[in-house]
Enzyme design. Structure first.
Site, PDB file in Angstrom:
ATOM      1  N   SER A 282     -26.774 -13.935 -27.158  1.00  0.00           N
ATOM      2  CA  SER A 282     -26.132 -13.673 -28.457  1.00  0.00           C
ATOM      3  C   SER A 282     -24.886 -14.503 -28.691  1.00  0.00           C
ATOM      4  CB  SER A 282     -25.775 -12.188 -28.574  1.00  0.00           C
ATOM      5  OG  SER A 282     -24.891 -11.808 -27.528  1.00  0.00           O
TER       6      SER A 282
ATOM      7  N   ASP B 293     -17.265  -7.208 -32.708  1.00  0.00           N
ATOM      8  CA  ASP B 293     -17.865  -5.923 -32.354  1.00  0.00           C
ATOM      9  C   ASP B 293     -17.553  -5.662 -30.879  1.00  0.00           C
ATOM     10  OD1 ASP B 293     -19.792  -7.224 -30.773  1.00  0.00           O
ATOM     11  OD2 ASP B 293     -21.413  -6.986 -32.230  1.00  0.00           O
TER      12      ASP B 293
ATOM     13  N   HIS C 288     -18.747  -8.836 -28.816  1.00  0.00           N
ATOM     14  CA  HIS C 288     -18.720 -10.233 -29.278  1.00  0.00           C
ATOM     15  C   HIS C 288     -17.403 -10.600 -29.953  1.00  0.00           C
ATOM     16  CE1 HIS C 288     -23.016  -8.966 -29.281  1.00  0.00           C
ATOM     17  NE2 HIS C 288     -23.142 -10.104 -28.620  1.00  0.00           N
TER      18      HIS C 288
END
Ligand code: NAG
Ligand code: NAG
Length: 354
Positions: A38, A328, A331
């Site tokens: 990610s 978040d 991240h």
């Protein structure tokens, strides 16, 4: 007469040589080709069956057009900034995104998949694209690139491109410390050695497919992610030091691998792009980077939410993500990623981009 024309052709030759050297000196990379999780997925997971997604608001609210793309960020991510620094496009599109085609992918493409890791078992946890499958997609990409550019030009792109990889965090946090299987098989040190072996095979495969300029991404201080701090509630939400130690050890092993590969594979140039130190400095001293919040994330309560739990209706979500190091619970914000990208562009990647 003969004399004059010789002089002219010598002059022309020198001029030509001059421009050739100039071109060489200015020669940045023709493309950036990305593998990983990610941290560098620009939307591949939108096109597979998984809950590891972020193609909805408030993700992407600071992206051009305020558009969620599948990046786990409020805006762009490190590889987008590296692409821009290399004089290529401002974003690196996802290979599975039908909005892009070979004319885009010829200068930048990401095969990354949120939730994946070096270990196949890591990708299995959330049913995302394992690393070996990313390499299969890359092989398909090579065929399409040859059809699009012709063999000669395509081979040049393949050998001159920058290959950027970023993964590993999930192997520890989503797999080793969460699922029982690997923990019952390996000590943490053995598991790291197992992962480095996979990394070696992976880079060797890319090399055999023609890659030469490779940036191997290191691990961030993963014990300082808001989610890990929340798990550390008993200790006043401090960073999980044990996870940071694992990240440091793993980065040392990756550094050893980099030296080994540079020695063993002729003409390869591998570097370690290590976000650990710059990120830890930001977390320890947010105000000197213009941040106000390091310990919790912007999205929702900032304690644990990511993906679907980070939703547009949550009233706790911060107004200005630029004040936060984390977007978040897992991240960084776009601003953090920009600072990390600037750092690696000036350090590890300078030999490829300068
Ligand atoms: C790629 O898409 C653009 C428009 O989005 C189009 O102009 C171009 O012809 C396409 N190229 C290829 C190779 O399909
Ligand atoms: C991961 O799975 C692929 C496909 O099944 C396999 O070829 C590869 O050997 C596996 N990797 C490891 C390290 O087990």
């Amino acid at each position: 007469m003969a004399h004059t024309s010789n002089t002219i052709s010598l002059c022309l030759f020198i001029v030509q040589l001059f421009f050739m050297l100039l071109a060489k000196a200015n020669a940045k990379i023709p493309a950036i080709i990305v593998f990983g999780d990610s941290s560098v997925d620009s939307g591949n997971n939108n096109h597979i069956q998984t809950i590891a997604r972020s193609n909805f608001m408030p993700y992407g609210r600071d992206f051009a057009g305020g558009r969620p793309t599948g990046r786990f960020s409020n805006g762009r991510i490190t590889t987008d900034f590296i692409s821009e620094a290399a004089g290529l496009k401002q974003i690196v599109p996802a290979y599975l995104d039908p909005a892009y085609n070979m004319s885009d992918f010829a200068v930048g493409v990401s095969f990354a998949s949120a939730g994946t890791g070096y270990d196949n078992a890591t990708a299995d946890v959330l049913g995302v694209i394992p690393l070996w499958k990313q390499v299969e997609y890359y092989k398909e990409y090579q065929k399409k690139l040859r059809a699009y550019l012709g063999d000669t030009k395509a081979n040049e792109v393949i050998s001159e491109a920058l290959y950027a990889t970023s993964l590993g965090t999930n192997d520890f946090l989503e797999n080793y410390y969460t699922m029982p299987q690997r923990r019952s098989q390996y000590t943490i040190d053995q598991f790291q050695t197992f992962l480095v072996g996979i990394a070696k095979n992976f880079i060797t495969n890319l090399y055999n497919l023609g890659a030469r300029k490779i940036s191997l991404g290191g691990l961030p201080p993963m014990g300082c992610m808001p989610l890990e701090r929340t798990r550390n509630m008993g200790n006043g939400n401090e960073c999980m030091e044990s996870y940071n130690v694992v990240a440091v050890n793993f980065n040392e092993k990756l550094n050893g691998l980099v030296m080994e590969l540079n020695k063993e594979l002729p003409d390869i140039q591998v570097v370690l792009s290590n976000p650990y130190e710059p990120m830890l400095q930001m977390i320890k001293n947010p105000s000197s980077y213009g941040f106000e919040v390091a310990s919790i994330a912007c999205c929702a309560t900032g304690l644990f939410e990511m993906g679907y739990a980070c939703d547009r209706f949550n009233l706790f979500t911060c107004k200005d993500a630029n004040k936060y190091i984390f977007w978040d619970a897992f991240h960084p914000t776009e601003r953090t990623d920009r600072i990390i990208a600037d750092h690696v562009v000036k350090t590890a990647l300078s030999k490829f981009l300068a």
